[in-house]
Design an enzyme around this catalytic site. Structure first.
Site, PDB file in Angstrom:
ATOM      1  N   SER A 144       0.828  -1.202   0.000  1.00 37.71           N
ATOM      2  CA  SER A 144       0.000   0.000   0.000  1.00 37.71           C
ATOM      3  C   SER A 144       0.868   1.260   0.000  1.00 37.71           C
ATOM      4  O   SER A 144       1.698   1.433  -0.891  1.00 37.71           O
ATOM      5  CB  SER A 144      -0.956  -0.049   1.196  1.00 37.71           C
ATOM      6  OG  SER A 144      -1.969   0.912   1.088  1.00 37.71           O
ATOM      7  N   GLU A 238      -9.863  -4.454  -5.939  1.00 44.78           N
ATOM      8  CA  GLU A 238      -9.510  -3.286  -5.125  1.00 44.78           C
ATOM      9  C   GLU A 238      -9.569  -1.989  -5.917  1.00 44.78           C
ATOM     10  O   GLU A 238      -9.222  -1.929  -7.097  1.00 44.78           O
ATOM     11  CB  GLU A 238      -8.155  -3.454  -4.457  1.00 44.78           C
ATOM     12  CG  GLU A 238      -6.966  -3.676  -5.344  1.00 44.78           C
ATOM     13  CD  GLU A 238      -5.693  -3.736  -4.504  1.00 44.78           C
ATOM     14  OE1 GLU A 238      -5.323  -2.698  -3.921  1.00 44.78           O
ATOM     15  OE2 GLU A 238      -5.075  -4.809  -4.423  1.00 44.78           O
ATOM     16  N   HIS A 268      -7.410  -5.390  -1.171  1.00 47.61           N
ATOM     17  CA  HIS A 268      -6.193  -4.649  -0.892  1.00 47.61           C
ATOM     18  C   HIS A 268      -5.301  -5.385   0.116  1.00 47.61           C
ATOM     19  O   HIS A 268      -5.712  -5.659   1.238  1.00 47.61           O
ATOM     20  CB  HIS A 268      -6.572  -3.267  -0.340  1.00 47.61           C
ATOM     21  CG  HIS A 268      -5.451  -2.291  -0.260  1.00 47.61           C
ATOM     22  ND1 HIS A 268      -4.734  -1.883  -1.365  1.00 47.61           N
ATOM     23  CD2 HIS A 268      -4.928  -1.622   0.790  1.00 47.61           C
ATOM     24  CE1 HIS A 268      -3.833  -0.998  -0.997  1.00 47.61           C
ATOM     25  NE2 HIS A 268      -3.917  -0.829   0.308  1.00 47.61           N
TER      26      HIS A 268
END
Length: 296
Positions: A144, A238, A268
Site C-alpha cells: 500500500s 480493489e 487490498h
C-alpha cells in the site's frame, strides 16, 4: 474462484467498512492492539534495532537461513501502522524468501508530512550499505503506502546515482496520491475496505505543502528507467487497481523487467491474512521465489 476462507474474510471486511469510522488516534491504537495479538510463526526471531536514528525491527522466520535482507516498508496510508502491525507478514515473507526482513518504523503524517518518511527509509537503506551489506543481497518492497514509499526510495537512489537493490516487490502499492485511476470508481462496489474518499484526507496530510503529483509522492508519474526487476501484486477487486496496472506498464515502457499479477477476487493487501487465507499463502510463496531468483 475465491476460496471459502476468502469469501468469509471479505464478508467480515465489508461489515467493518459499514461501521462508523474511528478518529486517527483511535484507529492507530486499535490496529496496534489487534496486531499485537496476532501470533507469528513459533520460533520467529524479532529484534528491535535503531539504524541511522530510525527505529526498526529485524524479523526472521525459524525456517529462514537469513541470507540477504528484504527491506519491507509497511503500509497504513502514511498515517498509521508500524513494525507491530506488519510483524506477522514480515515473518512469513522471511520464511518464503529465506531472508531476514527489516521493517522500519518511519515517521508518520500528519505529524511528520513529506519528506519525513522518505528521509527515514533512505537513511535505513544507507545504514545497511554502511554495514557492508551488498546491494545484490538486498530486496526492497512494501504494501500500500509502503509500496509507494519503496518506489520513491528507488527514485531517490537512482537520481542520486546510488547503488540499487537486486529487486523490488510491491503489494497493492499506492502510487498515485492524486487518485486519478478509473478503478476508484469501477471497483468501488467490489472493494471491501478502500474508498477514494477515505484516501483523500491521508494524501493531503502526507503531501503537506508539496504537490501530490510530484513523482516523489506519486511515482506513477515518474520515469522508471533503470529500476531493478519488479514484482507487483494487486487484487482485481480493489479500488487501487489502476495504481498497480499503470505503474507496472510505465515500468515496462521504461525497459524494466516487470512481473505483474492481478489476483481474481482479491482485495487490498490480502497477503496480511496469512495463514488463514490460502491465496495469501500462495502469494507470499511467489514473492519468496522472486526475491531468491534475483539475489546474486
Amino acid at each position: 474462484m475465491a476460496s471459502t476462507d476468502a469469501e468469509r474474510i471479505k464478508a467480515e471486511l465489508i461489515a467493518d467498512k459499514n461501521t462508523p469510522e474511528l478518529g486517527l488516534e483511535e484507529s492507530r491504537k486499535e490496529w496496534l492492539e489487534n496486531a499485537a495479538n496476532d501470533p507469528v510463526p513459533e520460533g520467529t526471531k524479532v529484534e528491535p534495532v535503531e539504524l541511522a536514528g530510525v527505529s526498526a525491527e529485524w524479523v526472521q522466520h525459524p525456517d529462514s537461513p537469513g541470507k540477504g535482507v528484504f527491506l519491507f516498508i509497511h503500509g497504513g496510508g502514511y498515517r498509521a501502522g508500524g513494525c507491530i502491525t506488519h510483524r506477522n507478514l514480515a515473518a512469513r515473507l522471511s520464511g518464503a524468501s529465506g531472508t531476514r526482513v527489516l521493517v522500519p518504523d518511519y515517521r508518520l503524517a500528519p505529524e511528520h508530512p513529506f519528506p519525513a518518511a522518505l528521509e527515514d527509509v533512505s537513511a535505513v537503506y544507507g545504514a545497511l550499505l554502511r554495514n557492508m551489506m551488498s546491494p545484490s543481497q538486498i530486496s526492497i518492497g512494501g504494501d500500500s503506502a509502503g509500496g509507494g514509499l519503496a518506489a520513491t526510495l528507488l527514485l531517490a537512489l537512482r537520481d542520486a546515482k546510488g547503488p540499487l537493490p537486486s529487486s523490488a516487490v510491491f503489494l497493492s502499492p499506492w502510487t498515485d496520491l492524486t487518485l486519478s485511476g478509473e478503478s476508484y470508481e469501477t471497483r468501488r462496489e467490489f472493494d471491501p475496505s478502500i474508498t477514494r474518499e477515505g484516501l483523500q484526507e491521508a494524501a493531503a496530510q502526507y503531501a503537506g505543502t508539496a504537490d501530490p503529483a510530484h513523482p516523489l509522492l506519486s511515482p506513477i508519474k515518474a520515469d522508471l528507467t533503470d529500476f531493478p526487476p519488479m514484482l507487483v501484486h494487486v487484487g482485481d477487486h480493489e479500488a487501487m487497481l489502476d495504481d498497480s496496472l499503470v505503474f507496472a506498464e510505465r515500468a515496462k515502457q521504461a525497459g524494466v523487467e516487470t512481473e505483474i499479477e492481478v489476483w481474481p477476487d482479491m482485495w487490498h493487501v490480502w497477503h496480511q491474512w496469512a495463514p488463514d487465507l490460502p491465496e495469501a499463502e500462495e502469494a507470499i510463496e511467489k514473492i519468496g521465489v522472486f526475491i531468491k531468483a534475483h539475489f546474486s
